[in-house]
Motif scaffolding. Structure first.
Motif, PDB file in Angstrom:
ATOM      1  N   GLN A   1      80.531  72.353  46.573  1.00  0.00           N
ATOM      2  CA  GLN A   1      81.351  72.478  45.371  1.00  0.00           C
ATOM      3  C   GLN A   1      82.512  71.487  45.395  1.00  0.00           C
ATOM      4  OE1 GLN A   1      82.371  76.630  45.539  1.00  0.00           O
ATOM      5  NE2 GLN A   1      80.593  77.283  44.328  1.00  0.00           N
ATOM      6  N   LEU A   2      83.100  71.287  46.573  1.00  0.00           N
ATOM      7  CA  LEU A   2      84.166  70.291  46.702  1.00  0.00           C
ATOM      8  C   LEU A   2      83.641  68.896  46.401  1.00  0.00           C
ATOM      9  CD1 LEU A   2      86.264  71.325  49.846  1.00  0.00           C
ATOM     10  CD2 LEU A   2      87.044  71.184  47.481  1.00  0.00           C
ATOM     11  N   ARG A   3      82.457  68.572  46.925  1.00  0.00           N
ATOM     12  CA  ARG A   3      81.865  67.256  46.644  1.00  0.00           C
ATOM     13  C   ARG A   3      81.642  67.089  45.150  1.00  0.00           C
ATOM     14  NH1 ARG A   3      76.944  64.404  49.909  1.00  0.00           N
ATOM     15  NH2 ARG A   3      78.712  63.683  51.132  1.00  0.00           N
ATOM     16  N   ASP A   4      81.132  68.122  44.499  1.00  0.00           N
ATOM     17  CA  ASP A   4      80.914  68.062  43.052  1.00  0.00           C
ATOM     18  C   ASP A   4      82.230  67.849  42.310  1.00  0.00           C
ATOM     19  OD1 ASP A   4      78.215  68.443  43.459  1.00  0.00           O
ATOM     20  OD2 ASP A   4      78.277  70.602  43.051  1.00  0.00           O
ATOM     21  N   LEU A   5      83.300  68.508  42.801  1.00  0.00           N
ATOM     22  CA  LEU A   5      84.614  68.338  42.177  1.00  0.00           C
ATOM     23  C   LEU A   5      85.099  66.897  42.302  1.00  0.00           C
ATOM     24  CD1 LEU A   5      87.140  69.506  40.827  1.00  0.00           C
ATOM     25  CD2 LEU A   5      87.967  70.153  43.110  1.00  0.00           C
ATOM     26  N   SER A   6      84.911  66.284  43.463  1.00  0.00           N
ATOM     27  CA  SER A   6      85.331  64.889  43.639  1.00  0.00           C
ATOM     28  C   SER A   6      84.545  63.963  42.718  1.00  0.00           C
ATOM     29  CB  SER A   6      85.155  64.460  45.102  1.00  0.00           C
ATOM     30  OG  SER A   6      83.792  64.365  45.463  1.00  0.00           O
ATOM     31  N   ILE A   7      83.275  64.287  42.515  1.00  0.00           N
ATOM     32  CA  ILE A   7      82.441  63.494  41.598  1.00  0.00           C
ATOM     33  C   ILE A   7      82.962  63.615  40.167  1.00  0.00           C
ATOM     34  CG2 ILE A   7      80.143  63.367  40.534  1.00  0.00           C
ATOM     35  CD1 ILE A   7      79.020  64.148  43.320  1.00  0.00           C
TER      36      ILE A   7
ATOM     37  N   SER B   1      84.739  67.329  52.053  1.00  0.00           N
ATOM     38  CA  SER B   1      83.428  67.918  51.760  1.00  0.00           C
ATOM     39  C   SER B   1      82.341  67.298  52.634  1.00  0.00           C
ATOM     40  CB  SER B   1      83.082  67.742  50.275  1.00  0.00           C
ATOM     41  OG  SER B   1      82.902  66.383  49.938  1.00  0.00           O
ATOM     42  N   GLN B   2      82.404  65.982  52.845  1.00  0.00           N
ATOM     43  CA  GLN B   2      81.397  65.317  53.666  1.00  0.00           C
ATOM     44  C   GLN B   2      81.452  65.813  55.113  1.00  0.00           C
ATOM     45  OE1 GLN B   2      81.098  61.047  53.142  1.00  0.00           O
ATOM     46  NE2 GLN B   2      80.569  60.770  55.308  1.00  0.00           N
ATOM     47  N   ASN B   3      82.671  65.923  55.642  1.00  0.00           N
ATOM     48  CA  ASN B   3      82.817  66.430  57.016  1.00  0.00           C
ATOM     49  C   ASN B   3      82.324  67.868  57.119  1.00  0.00           C
ATOM     50  OD1 ASN B   3      83.974  63.990  57.692  1.00  0.00           O
ATOM     51  ND2 ASN B   3      86.074  64.737  57.584  1.00  0.00           N
ATOM     52  N   GLY B   4      82.644  68.672  56.101  1.00  0.00           N
ATOM     53  CA  GLY B   4      82.201  70.061  56.109  1.00  0.00           C
ATOM     54  C   GLY B   4      80.688  70.191  56.047  1.00  0.00           C
ATOM     55  N   LEU B   5      80.062  69.399  55.202  1.00  0.00           N
ATOM     56  CA  LEU B   5      78.602  69.429  55.088  1.00  0.00           C
ATOM     57  C   LEU B   5      77.931  68.953  56.373  1.00  0.00           C
ATOM     58  CD1 LEU B   5      78.236  68.084  51.434  1.00  0.00           C
ATOM     59  CD2 LEU B   5      77.650  70.382  52.232  1.00  0.00           C
ATOM     60  N   ALA B   6      78.615  68.069  57.108  1.00  0.00           N
ATOM     61  CA  ALA B   6      78.035  67.533  58.342  1.00  0.00           C
ATOM     62  C   ALA B   6      78.115  68.527  59.498  1.00  0.00           C
ATOM     63  CB  ALA B   6      78.748  66.236  58.728  1.00  0.00           C
ATOM     64  N   TYR B   7      79.191  69.325  59.542  1.00  0.00           N
ATOM     65  CA  TYR B   7      79.431  70.126  60.742  1.00  0.00           C
ATOM     66  C   TYR B   7      79.365  71.636  60.535  1.00  0.00           C
ATOM     67  CZ  TYR B   7      80.860  65.708  62.762  1.00  0.00           C
ATOM     68  OH  TYR B   7      80.864  64.412  63.211  1.00  0.00           O
ATOM     69  N   SER B   8      79.417  72.115  59.308  1.00  0.00           N
ATOM     70  CA  SER B   8      79.375  73.555  59.081  1.00  0.00           C
ATOM     71  C   SER B   8      77.946  74.082  59.207  1.00  0.00           C
ATOM     72  CB  SER B   8      79.922  73.890  57.691  1.00  0.00           C
ATOM     73  OG  SER B   8      81.293  73.564  57.610  1.00  0.00           O
ATOM     74  N   LYS B   9      77.855  75.340  59.690  1.00  0.00           N
ATOM     75  CA  LYS B   9      76.553  76.005  59.827  1.00  0.00           C
ATOM     76  C   LYS B   9      76.403  77.169  58.855  1.00  0.00           C
ATOM     77  CE  LYS B   9      75.629  73.285  63.293  1.00  0.00           C
ATOM     78  NZ  LYS B   9      74.697  72.141  63.075  1.00  0.00           N
ATOM     79  N   ASP B  10      77.518  77.766  58.482  1.00  0.00           N
ATOM     80  CA  ASP B  10      77.500  78.921  57.598  1.00  0.00           C
ATOM     81  C   ASP B  10      77.068  78.515  56.186  1.00  0.00           C
ATOM     82  OD1 ASP B  10      78.700  81.898  57.317  1.00  0.00           O
ATOM     83  OD2 ASP B  10      79.149  80.711  55.514  1.00  0.00           O
ATOM     84  N   ILE B  11      76.100  79.238  55.645  1.00  0.00           N
ATOM     85  CA  ILE B  11      75.551  78.845  54.341  1.00  0.00           C
ATOM     86  C   ILE B  11      76.591  78.960  53.231  1.00  0.00           C
ATOM     87  CG2 ILE B  11      73.162  79.363  54.946  1.00  0.00           C
ATOM     88  CD1 ILE B  11      73.447  81.992  53.387  1.00  0.00           C
ATOM     89  N   TYR B  12      77.517  79.911  53.376  1.00  0.00           N
ATOM     90  CA  TYR B  12      78.547  80.070  52.350  1.00  0.00           C
ATOM     91  C   TYR B  12      79.564  78.934  52.410  1.00  0.00           C
ATOM     92  CZ  TYR B  12      76.484  84.693  51.972  1.00  0.00           C
ATOM     93  OH  TYR B  12      75.607  85.722  51.793  1.00  0.00           O
ATOM     94  N   ASP B  13      79.907  78.504  53.625  1.00  0.00           N
ATOM     95  CA  ASP B  13      80.799  77.349  53.763  1.00  0.00           C
ATOM     96  C   ASP B  13      80.139  76.090  53.226  1.00  0.00           C
ATOM     97  OD1 ASP B  13      82.841  78.811  54.846  1.00  0.00           O
ATOM     98  OD2 ASP B  13      82.330  78.355  56.930  1.00  0.00           O
ATOM     99  N   LEU B  14      78.848  75.936  53.509  1.00  0.00           N
ATOM    100  CA  LEU B  14      78.128  74.754  53.007  1.00  0.00           C
ATOM    101  C   LEU B  14      78.143  74.728  51.481  1.00  0.00           C
ATOM    102  CD1 LEU B  14      75.070  74.701  55.453  1.00  0.00           C
ATOM    103  CD2 LEU B  14      76.928  73.020  55.332  1.00  0.00           C
TER     104      LEU B  14
END
Length: 205
Positions: free
Chosen positions: A34-40, A16-29
């Motif tokens: 959601q993945l980060r929230d799941l890990s929490i 999730s951290q890598n995705g939030l850092a490099y993704s541009k698409d708002i839906y992917d973000l």
């Protein structure tokens, strides 16, 4: 040893951290959030820690996810090892802490030993690098590499620091209660083996 749920939570957090850092698409973000929230939620469920505490830890981690580095000073005197009593948990540890940006591992260990024990040291050699997940540490939200660096005392006197409340030397057969978040009995005994056998190769997981 590493718990499976903790390993999964860390992997999800890293993805999730890598995705939030490099993704541009708002839906992917949105999906990566959601993945980060799941890990929490996984951490909260199994580690008995409040969600906001975990969220604050993870929220401070940005960019590509990499292991953290913990640097520990190994100091012997008269066949005894230097340990400091931690204010956080009242248990004993090798002096050290997180690696600092801009400082080499040797520079970090010299600084940490001075701040936590009052001794001036010179860093001599690397004894070992361990991956915390392979050792008997309590669960941690981060993936951590621990560096053990042999040091020689060149000055100073035993003195508590801001994070420590006592400084002492211990022999191998009379170790105090150890701060297992920072070091285990197995690791300390491994370091005594280097004292007896200084020609041993660097240990690396």
């Amino acid at each position: 040893m590493q718990l499976k749920w903790l390993e999964w939570a860390k992997q999800i957090q890293a993805i999730s951290q890598n995705g939030l850092a490099y993704s541009k698409d708002i839906y992917d973000l949105e999906r990566f959030q959601q993945l980060r929230d799941l890990s929490i939620e996984i951490m909260r469920e199994y580690a008995d820690v409040e969600s906001e505490q975990i969220r604050a830890l993870f929220a401070n981690e940005t960019g590509y996810a990499t292991p953290k580095v913990d640097v520990r000073g190994v100091v012997f005197r008269e066949n005894k090892i230097l340990l400091v009593k931690e204010r956080l948990d009242g248990a004993w540890a090798l002096p050290g802490g997180w690696g600092d940006i801009g400082l080499s591992p040797k520079e970090v260990v010299v600084k940490e030993v001075w701040e936590e024990s009052g001794f001036e040291v010179e860093a001599v050699r690397l004894l070992g690098v361990i991956d915390k997940k392979f050792h008997n540490h309590p669960p941690s939200p981060f993936h951590v590499y621990k560096f053990f660096i042999l040091c020689n005392i060149i000055g100073g006197v035993a003195k508590e620091g801001m994070e420590t409340m006592q400084v002492a030397f211990f022999d191998e057969e009379n170790l105090p209660e150890l701060s297992t978040e920072r070091n285990t009995e197995e690791q300390v005994k491994m370091l005594f083996n280097y004292l007896r056998n200084p020609g041993l190769d660097v240990f690396c997981d």
